[in-house]
Design a protein around this motif. Structure first.
Motif, short mmCIF file in Angstrom:
data_model
loop_
_atom_site.label_atom_id
_atom_site.label_comp_id
_atom_site.label_asym_id
_atom_site.label_seq_id
_atom_site.Cartn_x
_atom_site.Cartn_y
_atom_site.Cartn_z
N GLY A 218 0.75 4.01 -7.86
CA GLY A 218 0.65 3.00 -6.81
C GLY A 218 1.87 2.10 -6.75
N PHE B 122 -2.64 -5.01 -8.30
CA PHE B 122 -3.49 -4.06 -9.02
C PHE B 122 -4.32 -4.73 -10.12
N PHE C 241 -2.05 3.45 -11.62
CA PHE C 241 -1.27 2.21 -11.48
C PHE C 241 0.21 2.53 -11.30
N VAL D 95 3.95 -1.32 -2.51
CA VAL D 95 2.81 -2.24 -2.57
C VAL D 95 2.94 -3.27 -1.45
#
Length: 226
Positions: free
Chosen positions: A143, A187, A140, A148
């Motif tokens: 990412g 996420f 997480f 994003v």
């Protein structure tokens, strides 16, 4: 520039308040009554109540905004930041921090500096402490840091580090609307607490929630050098 922007930049009053003054026939430009949204030039003679625009001392404040306060200069909106801080002179928030978030927000009557900060918003760091609704793994964090896809585009790379099992620290150089909340949602996480703790060199350290302090001279100089 338009008369509304000029009076705001000079720290005299808000753009909305300018409209009220014009409607009351209290503003003249070169001897003629001003019209709403009128364009004015540097050499124009602008009078309010037949007097020159007073020169205001510049005000620079950092507020630790509580949750529930809205970053708007529109006093008619409930829970607005202007009524909350109740400062005796006209000031306005620089940028925004959404209603559900808390932390550092700059306020000033210096329209030129405010515009400069906002124009360079994509170049300076803003730091946040964020708690989400469940624990997360290192994927997480990776990412989030790599960018994003939100609202038809990919966010810029950023710095993200773990604080504990459900809280992280993130440093952005963007100012997209509700960016961290939208990034986390991709996420599968919901932000339950978001606090901004720093803008460039200005930190929230030592300022209790709902309290404020004046910026130091050194802090103002650094902002001007952005």
């Amino acid at each position: 520039m338009r008369i509304n922007k000029l009076l705001s930049n000079l720290g005299f009053c808000s753009r909305r308040e300018t409209n009220r003054l014009i409607e009351e026939n209290r503003v003249t430009v070169n001897g003629e009554l001003c019209e709403p949204g009128q364009w004015v030039e540097e050499g124009d003679v602008i009078l309010i109540d037949n007097k020159p625009i007073p020169v205001k001392d510049k005000i620079y404040i950092v507020l630790n905004k509580p949750v529930g306060i809205i970053c708007t200069a529109a006093k008619e909106i409930e829970n607005n930041i202007i009524n909350f801080i109740n400062y005796p002179e006209y000031i306005f928030p620089v940028g925004r921090l959404d209603k559900a978030s808390q932390g550092l927000i700059l306020m000033t009557n210096d329209g030129d500096l405010a515009n400069k900060i906002l124009e360079s918003e994509s170049e300076h760091e803003k730091e946040y402490i964020v708690t989400v609704n469940k624990t997360f793994d290192d994927d997480f964090l990776k990412g989030m840091a790599e960018g994003v896809e939100i609202r038809g585009g990919k966010t810029r790379h950023c710095k993200v580090t773990r604080v504990n099992e459900d809280t992280f620290r993130i440093i952005l150089t963007q100012g997209l609307n509700k960016q961290i909340r939208r990034m986390s949602k991709v996420f599968g996480y919901t932000v339950i607490r978001l606090e901004r703790i720093r803008i460039v060199n200005i930190k929230i350290d030592g300022i209790d929630i709902g309290k404020w302090r004046n910026l130091t001279e050194e802090e103002v100089v650094e902002l001007r050098n952005l």
